[in-house]
Motif scaffolding. Sequence first.
Motif, short mmCIF file in Angstrom:
data_model
loop_
_atom_site.label_atom_id
_atom_site.label_comp_id
_atom_site.label_asym_id
_atom_site.label_seq_id
_atom_site.Cartn_x
_atom_site.Cartn_y
_atom_site.Cartn_z
N ILE A 91 0.83 -1.21 0.00
CA ILE A 91 0.00 0.00 0.00
C ILE A 91 0.87 1.26 0.00
O ILE A 91 0.52 2.26 -0.64
CB ILE A 91 -0.99 0.00 1.19
CG1 ILE A 91 -2.05 1.08 0.97
CG2 ILE A 91 -0.28 0.19 2.52
CD1 ILE A 91 -3.20 1.00 1.97
N THR A 92 2.01 1.23 0.69
CA THR A 92 2.88 2.40 0.67
C THR A 92 3.54 2.58 -0.71
O THR A 92 3.71 3.72 -1.16
CB THR A 92 3.97 2.29 1.75
OG1 THR A 92 4.68 1.04 1.60
CG2 THR A 92 3.36 2.35 3.14
N THR A 93 3.87 1.47 -1.36
CA THR A 93 4.41 1.57 -2.72
C THR A 93 3.38 2.14 -3.68
O THR A 93 3.70 2.99 -4.52
CB THR A 93 4.88 0.18 -3.20
OG1 THR A 93 5.90 -0.31 -2.31
CG2 THR A 93 5.44 0.27 -4.60
N ALA A 94 2.14 1.68 -3.55
CA ALA A 94 1.07 2.22 -4.39
C ALA A 94 0.87 3.70 -4.12
O ALA A 94 0.61 4.49 -5.05
CB ALA A 94 -0.23 1.45 -4.14
N HIS A 95 1.02 4.10 -2.86
CA HIS A 95 0.87 5.51 -2.48
C HIS A 95 1.94 6.36 -3.18
O HIS A 95 1.65 7.45 -3.70
CB HIS A 95 1.00 5.64 -0.96
CG HIS A 95 0.66 6.99 -0.43
ND1 HIS A 95 -0.48 7.68 -0.76
CD2 HIS A 95 1.34 7.80 0.43
CE1 HIS A 95 -0.50 8.84 -0.14
NE2 HIS A 95 0.60 8.94 0.58
N VAL A 96 3.18 5.87 -3.21
CA VAL A 96 4.25 6.59 -3.89
C VAL A 96 3.99 6.66 -5.40
O VAL A 96 4.17 7.70 -6.04
CB VAL A 96 5.61 5.93 -3.61
CG1 VAL A 96 6.71 6.54 -4.47
CG2 VAL A 96 5.98 6.06 -2.14
N ALA A 97 3.57 5.54 -5.97
CA ALA A 97 3.34 5.47 -7.41
C ALA A 97 2.22 6.41 -7.85
O ALA A 97 2.37 7.17 -8.83
CB ALA A 97 3.01 4.04 -7.82
N VAL A 98 1.11 6.41 -7.12
CA VAL A 98 -0.01 7.29 -7.48
C VAL A 98 0.38 8.75 -7.25
O VAL A 98 -0.03 9.63 -8.00
CB VAL A 98 -1.27 6.91 -6.69
CG1 VAL A 98 -2.40 7.90 -6.97
CG2 VAL A 98 -1.72 5.51 -7.06
N GLY A 99 1.21 9.01 -6.23
CA GLY A 99 1.69 10.37 -6.02
C GLY A 99 2.47 10.89 -7.21
O GLY A 99 2.32 12.05 -7.62
N ALA A 100 3.28 10.03 -7.81
CA ALA A 100 4.02 10.41 -9.01
C ALA A 100 3.07 10.69 -10.17
O ALA A 100 3.27 11.64 -10.95
CB ALA A 100 5.01 9.31 -9.39
#
Length: 324
Positions: free
Chosen positions: A280-289
């Motif tokens: 979920i934290t990786t997805a958070h970083v990816a969507v932030g980009a």
Amino acid sequence: MNEYHPWLHRYAAFVAFCTFLLIVAGALVTGNDAGLSVPDWPTSFGTFRMPRMVGGVKFEHGHRMIAGTVGIFTILLAIWIWRQDSRRWIRWVGFAAVMAVLAQAVLGGVTVLFFLPVAISTAHATLAQIFFCLAASLAFFTSADWRWDEAKVEDPSTPSLQLLTTVTTGVILVQLILGAVYRHTPQGITTAYPAPAPISSLLPRVSIVPHVVGACVVTLLIGWVVSTVLMRFSNQPGLLHPALLLGGLLVAQLFLGIGSLIMKIEARNAPQPLPPVVDITTAHVAVGALVLVTSLYLTYQARRFVSVPKQELKVASTPHQATT
């Protein structure tokens, strides 16, 4: 002037996609606490041969392999642009992308050699977002219909859509920097202030405050941008579609951010990173980009399709008129 070279555009889009995958790979390294799984650089365990891809090594060394590949792709893209595209300004964007990926490689190496210092790790994460913006911009600029001299709609409002989207994109980048600080230190920016044991256990929650405040500001700004487009430029597909996409990504990012915070608090005593938290934290970083690049695209579109009327400067014909 518009130039379109189909295969150049396709390759630029491919490089931008690979850059996005690189950001995901970097987020997996941080999420799995694998930054020092390979303790040397530029070699891996003293050699350039492939190490055993087990444990954290598969994340860290895999990240290096993807980064090296993206670096080569970017250099080839810049050479292709310089040889085939006659627009001087886009050539310099390609050159900036090459400089960014080289600087990113150096920062990544320094991060390992100096044992993950917060400042350098944050700079590494921030430059990754800037490089993604440059790679995506090259994909935008080489598309078939990209022109700066499109027919424009006048925007007499204050602030103008051009200014509003520019500020929003800048604030999103600052928000990503705050997120990088929080991700690269267990206590975020409050580590500089030692606290008694009963208070120190609360620091991870306190250090998220700047990031949460930033999220609120970004939400308000994106809401302002989307509502402005819907109310005044809904008949402009070039503005409406990216604005709706930006709003949708914001909603997804808010849910991911809240979920990440809740799961990290619940797993704070775990002996090692738990896969659901990493995911979920990786997805958070990816969507932030993706939020950053979409906002940047909307900023470009506002400059392509919207014009800000110039204020006329009235000159007095006599000294008496100038004083009255």
